[in-house]
Design a protein around this motif. Sequence first.
Motif, mmCIF file in Angstrom:
data_model
loop_
_atom_site.group_PDB
_atom_site.id
_atom_site.type_symbol
_atom_site.label_atom_id
_atom_site.label_comp_id
_atom_site.label_asym_id
_atom_site.label_seq_id
_atom_site.Cartn_x
_atom_site.Cartn_y
_atom_site.Cartn_z
ATOM 1 N N ALA A 144 8.201 8.004 -17.947
ATOM 2 C CA ALA A 144 8.624 7.843 -16.480
ATOM 3 C C ALA A 144 7.594 8.020 -15.311
ATOM 4 O O ALA A 144 7.894 8.052 -13.866
ATOM 5 N N GLN A 145 6.137 7.776 -15.634
ATOM 6 C CA GLN A 145 5.329 7.669 -14.715
ATOM 7 C C GLN A 145 5.434 8.946 -13.617
ATOM 8 O O GLN A 145 5.600 8.516 -12.364
ATOM 9 N N PRO A 146 5.571 9.853 -14.037
ATOM 10 C CA PRO A 146 5.887 11.134 -13.066
ATOM 11 C C PRO A 146 4.816 11.313 -11.755
ATOM 12 O O PRO A 146 3.571 11.350 -12.083
ATOM 13 N N ARG A 147 5.339 11.590 -10.720
ATOM 14 C CA ARG A 147 4.481 11.711 -9.461
ATOM 15 C C ARG A 147 4.510 13.276 -8.856
ATOM 16 O O ARG A 147 5.841 13.623 -9.079
ATOM 17 N N PHE A 148 3.442 13.786 -8.307
ATOM 18 C CA PHE A 148 3.418 14.959 -7.741
ATOM 19 C C PHE A 148 3.307 15.014 -6.222
ATOM 20 O O PHE A 148 2.229 14.144 -5.936
ATOM 21 N N VAL A 149 4.237 15.344 -5.361
ATOM 22 C CA VAL A 149 3.877 14.928 -3.786
ATOM 23 C C VAL A 149 4.200 16.453 -3.435
ATOM 24 O O VAL A 149 4.773 17.286 -3.546
ATOM 25 N N LEU A 150 2.785 16.897 -2.559
ATOM 26 C CA LEU A 150 2.804 17.995 -1.719
ATOM 27 C C LEU A 150 2.558 17.709 -0.145
ATOM 28 O O LEU A 150 1.662 16.907 -0.015
ATOM 29 N N GLY A 200 -5.589 11.053 -4.153
ATOM 30 C CA GLY A 200 -4.880 10.697 -4.800
ATOM 31 C C GLY A 200 -4.456 9.279 -4.873
ATOM 32 O O GLY A 200 -5.187 8.146 -4.647
ATOM 33 N N LEU A 201 -2.948 8.993 -4.922
ATOM 34 C CA LEU A 201 -2.479 7.680 -5.126
ATOM 35 C C LEU A 201 -2.145 6.994 -3.495
ATOM 36 O O LEU A 201 -1.676 5.982 -3.360
ATOM 37 N N ALA A 248 -2.680 17.950 -0.381
ATOM 38 C CA ALA A 248 -1.600 17.125 -0.021
ATOM 39 C C ALA A 248 -1.753 15.834 -0.415
ATOM 40 O O ALA A 248 -2.759 14.944 -0.134
ATOM 41 N N GLY A 249 -0.517 14.959 -0.535
ATOM 42 C CA GLY A 249 -0.548 13.637 -0.792
ATOM 43 C C GLY A 249 0.383 13.309 -2.109
ATOM 44 O O GLY A 249 1.293 13.997 -2.335
ATOM 45 N N ILE A 250 0.004 12.182 -2.569
ATOM 46 C CA ILE A 250 0.775 11.894 -3.632
ATOM 47 C C ILE A 250 -0.203 11.583 -5.023
ATOM 48 O O ILE A 250 -1.215 10.972 -4.849
ATOM 49 N N PHE A 251 0.357 12.183 -5.973
ATOM 50 C CA PHE A 251 -0.809 12.363 -7.270
ATOM 51 C C PHE A 251 -0.064 12.070 -8.416
ATOM 52 O O PHE A 251 1.354 12.153 -8.603
ATOM 53 N N ALA A 252 -0.557 11.395 -9.502
ATOM 54 C CA ALA A 252 -0.118 11.255 -10.707
ATOM 55 C C ALA A 252 -0.035 12.654 -11.412
ATOM 56 O O ALA A 252 -0.813 13.473 -11.224
ATOM 57 N N VAL A 268 0.910 -1.303 0.067
ATOM 58 C CA VAL A 268 0.022 -0.142 -0.087
ATOM 59 C C VAL A 268 0.860 1.332 -0.049
ATOM 60 O O VAL A 268 0.555 2.278 -0.733
ATOM 61 N N PHE A 269 1.839 1.169 0.809
ATOM 62 C CA PHE A 269 2.774 2.420 0.956
ATOM 63 C C PHE A 269 3.633 2.475 -0.482
ATOM 64 O O PHE A 269 3.989 3.632 -0.784
ATOM 65 N N ALA A 270 4.236 1.508 -0.920
ATOM 66 C CA ALA A 270 4.939 1.256 -2.248
ATOM 67 C C ALA A 270 4.427 1.543 -3.437
ATOM 68 O O ALA A 270 4.778 2.088 -4.304
ATOM 69 N N VAL A 271 2.846 1.444 -3.649
ATOM 70 C CA VAL A 271 2.391 1.291 -4.728
ATOM 71 C C VAL A 271 2.273 2.659 -5.534
ATOM 72 O O VAL A 271 2.198 2.929 -6.740
ATOM 73 N N ALA A 272 2.001 3.761 -4.513
ATOM 74 C CA ALA A 272 1.910 5.023 -5.067
ATOM 75 C C ALA A 272 2.987 5.733 -5.974
ATOM 76 O O ALA A 272 3.055 6.135 -6.981
#
Length: 252
Positions: free
Chosen positions: A223-229, A77-78, A97-101, A20-24
């Motif tokens: 690169a399947q970029p992700r955005f973290v805030l 998000g993810l 806030a969180g991890i997002f595609a 669960v923690f790694a999938v994002a």
Amino acid sequence: MMPLLRSVTTAVLLVITAPVFAVALEGSTQLVVVTTERWDATEGRLQAFERTAQGWQPHGAAFDVAVGRSGSAWGKGLHPAQPGIPQKREGDGRSPAGIFAIGPAFGYAPRLTSGLPYQPMRDTSYCMDVPDSPYYNRIVDADVVGAEAVAGSTEPMRLDLHNKGDRRYREGFVIEHNPKATPGGGSCIFAHLWRTPGEATAGCTAMEPARMTTLLTWLNASAQPRFVLLPRAEYQRLQADWQLPVLAGSVQ
């Protein structure tokens, strides 16, 4: 039998919980990280990272950005859903806030240099921020969906044509918050240009034009970029579990 049962239960929980923690961030090799000093901060620092054989490594220098006029709040998000407050809601002026595609790039020009798919905006392009709209949290073209379908939207995507030359959406990219378009969960979250340095947003992340151009040139959909805030304290709390990069100045 109880110790065996406990061991089996623990093992099952580890198998269920660990991914669960790694999938994002699974499969992602580009990361855009924004940290703020606290939940109500309207400014932050952005640092890009690339995943290498040695793990996440900084890409370029960190720089200042502006976030929501009311700060930030847990988004959709993810990442695993986070309890407590604040939680992102439509019109609250908070950045999610969180991890997002990271979704497509957009802008005023017919073409843009980026490894992201690019969607040029027209004077009839709108992002729907009306919670009961069937197009909620989507960018649509009034010429395609009809003028009535975009009624009530406060997000024309050609701000320059609708707001006296406003440059904010001249270049940007979609932050895929609330991807299931939960009504009232928040919509139309972007990274875009700031109108004046440090000016807070309605919930997006804003920066100076040169920084955006560099980011867009670097980002690549493959690169399947992700955005973290995240506020810095939350980032430090979750960094190991979410397998986030170590920030400069952090004590491990």
